[in-house]
Design a protein around this motif. Structure first.
Motif, PDB file in Angstrom:
ATOM      1  N   ARG A  14     -44.030 -25.217  28.107  1.00 38.03           N
ATOM      2  CA  ARG A  14     -44.950 -25.843  29.063  1.00 38.03           C
ATOM      3  C   ARG A  14     -46.149 -24.924  29.282  1.00 38.03           C
ATOM      4  O   ARG A  14     -45.991 -23.732  29.554  1.00 38.03           O
ATOM      5  N   TYR A  15     -47.344 -25.457  29.155  1.00 39.27           N
ATOM      6  CA  TYR A  15     -48.564 -24.677  29.336  1.00 39.27           C
ATOM      7  C   TYR A  15     -49.207 -24.944  30.701  1.00 39.27           C
ATOM      8  O   TYR A  15     -49.699 -24.031  31.350  1.00 39.27           O
ATOM      9  N   SER A  16     -49.172 -26.209  31.113  1.00 36.11           N
ATOM     10  CA  SER A  16     -49.731 -26.594  32.406  1.00 36.11           C
ATOM     11  C   SER A  16     -49.024 -27.861  32.862  1.00 36.11           C
ATOM     12  O   SER A  16     -48.104 -28.355  32.199  1.00 36.11           O
ATOM     13  N   ASP A  17     -49.458 -28.399  33.992  1.00 42.15           N
ATOM     14  CA  ASP A  17     -48.838 -29.634  34.484  1.00 42.15           C
ATOM     15  C   ASP A  17     -49.033 -30.794  33.520  1.00 42.15           C
ATOM     16  O   ASP A  17     -48.214 -31.717  33.461  1.00 42.15           O
ATOM     17  N   LYS A  18     -50.103 -30.745  32.738  1.00 37.78           N
ATOM     18  CA  LYS A  18     -50.430 -31.867  31.857  1.00 37.78           C
ATOM     19  C   LYS A  18     -50.221 -31.587  30.374  1.00 37.78           C
ATOM     20  O   LYS A  18     -50.269 -32.505  29.561  1.00 37.78           O
ATOM     21  N   THR A  19     -50.003 -30.335  30.029  1.00 41.24           N
ATOM     22  CA  THR A  19     -49.988 -29.977  28.606  1.00 41.24           C
ATOM     23  C   THR A  19     -48.836 -29.040  28.268  1.00 41.24           C
ATOM     24  O   THR A  19     -48.513 -28.140  29.045  1.00 41.24           O
ATOM     25  N   SER A  20     -48.236 -29.270  27.112  1.00 35.17           N
ATOM     26  CA  SER A  20     -47.277 -28.345  26.518  1.00 35.17           C
ATOM     27  C   SER A  20     -47.813 -27.883  25.174  1.00 35.17           C
ATOM     28  O   SER A  20     -48.666 -28.554  24.572  1.00 35.17           O
ATOM     29  N   ALA A  38     -47.774 -33.371  28.446  1.00 33.03           N
ATOM     30  CA  ALA A  38     -46.527 -33.164  29.171  1.00 33.03           C
ATOM     31  C   ALA A  38     -46.369 -34.281  30.194  1.00 33.03           C
ATOM     32  O   ALA A  38     -47.320 -34.988  30.509  1.00 33.03           O
ATOM     33  N   GLY A  39     -45.192 -34.446  30.710  1.00 28.04           N
ATOM     34  CA  GLY A  39     -44.981 -35.493  31.710  1.00 28.04           C
ATOM     35  C   GLY A  39     -43.541 -35.928  31.718  1.00 28.04           C
ATOM     36  O   GLY A  39     -42.713 -35.456  30.926  1.00 28.04           O
ATOM     37  N   ASN A  40     -43.222 -36.862  32.615  1.00 23.82           N
ATOM     38  CA  ASN A  40     -41.846 -37.311  32.777  1.00 23.82           C
ATOM     39  C   ASN A  40     -41.688 -38.817  32.600  1.00 23.82           C
ATOM     40  O   ASN A  40     -40.623 -39.361  32.854  1.00 23.82           O
TER      41      ASN A  40
END
Length: 241
Positions: A14-20, A38-40
């Motif tokens: 995981r790099y940030s809340d929006k990106t891996s 990224a996300g759920n």
């Protein structure tokens, strides 16, 4: 510009809340990194399933010269690895192989033979008729030849010791101290003949198998890449005991 690549996912962080960030090995360009959403949500879950470690994929990648991180469109699986990802032992073997490949392939600029070797290995690991106890050992033995670091066993005879640094057998132990005993050296010479077809014939106790793996990792560390800090061997030690 977009380019079709065949890739093998090795690690996602995981790099940030929006990106891996996905670290992968590609047949065409070698080691490469991608930014992925990224996300759920449902789409993120589907993407994560497709990007399971060492699943061979085809992607349309946006390769930008001078960039360290790239992107790609929705991936397409080239080989379904259902058994690998559902069986705990096979999943742990895949985890170990991926963790080992990260440092081994770090500077690789593309090697079709190595890529195809890994894909073939994963297809075998996904076959329920293939025994798993020595799979990781056979994988590393075969990979050493493709990397050009396979030891020279031509001058082996009983009583000689294997020099881990010079990767050959000697009449007496070298002064640097990184060598095997005559008994261990004889076992190492037999191990050099391990293949996918005969790996099940090699019988080890759990302790012997652990020692064999530790020695192979030490050999790789001397000759190619530092594998002394891998975490997954401890998991394998417990599962294969």
């Amino acid at each position: 510009m977009y380019r079709t690549l065949n890739i093998l996912p090795l690690r996602i962080v995981r790099y940030s809340d929006k990106t891996s960030l996905l670290s992968a090995f590609s047949r065409e360009l070698g080691t490469i990194s991608f930014a992925i959403p990224a996300g759920n949500g449902p789409s993120a879950a589907r993407r994560r399933a497709l990007l399971s470690i060492l699943t061979p994929l085809e992607v349309e990648a946006s390769i930008r010269p001078g960039r360290d991180v790239h992107s790609f469109k929705e991936p397409r699986a080239l080989l379904a690895l259902h058994l690998v990802h559902t069986d705990p032992v096979r999943a742990s073997l895949a985890m170990f192989i991926a963790e080992a490949l990260l440092p081994i392939l770090r500077q690789n600029e593309g090697d079709a033979l190595i890529f195809d070797y890994i894909v073939n290995a994963m297809a075998r690991l996904n076959d329920k008729s293939v025994a798993t106890a020595n799979f990781h050992i056979a994988f590393l033995v075969g990979l050493a030849s493709l990397l050009g670091i396979a030891p020279d066993s031509g001058d082996f005879c009983r009583g000689k010791v294997f020099d881990m640094v010079d990767a050959r057998f000697r009449a007496a132990a070298p002064l640097h101290g990184r060598s095997l005993s005559p008994e261990e050296s004889a076992a190492a010479e037999r191990l050099m003949r391990m293949t996918w077809n005969n790996m099940a014939r090699f019988r080890f106790s759990p302790g012997q198998r652990n020692e064999v793996l530790n020695r192979i990792l030490e050999y790789y560390t001397i000759h190619h890449a530092n594998l002394s800090t891998l975490k997954s061997p401890e998991i394998l030690h417990s599962l294969l005991s």
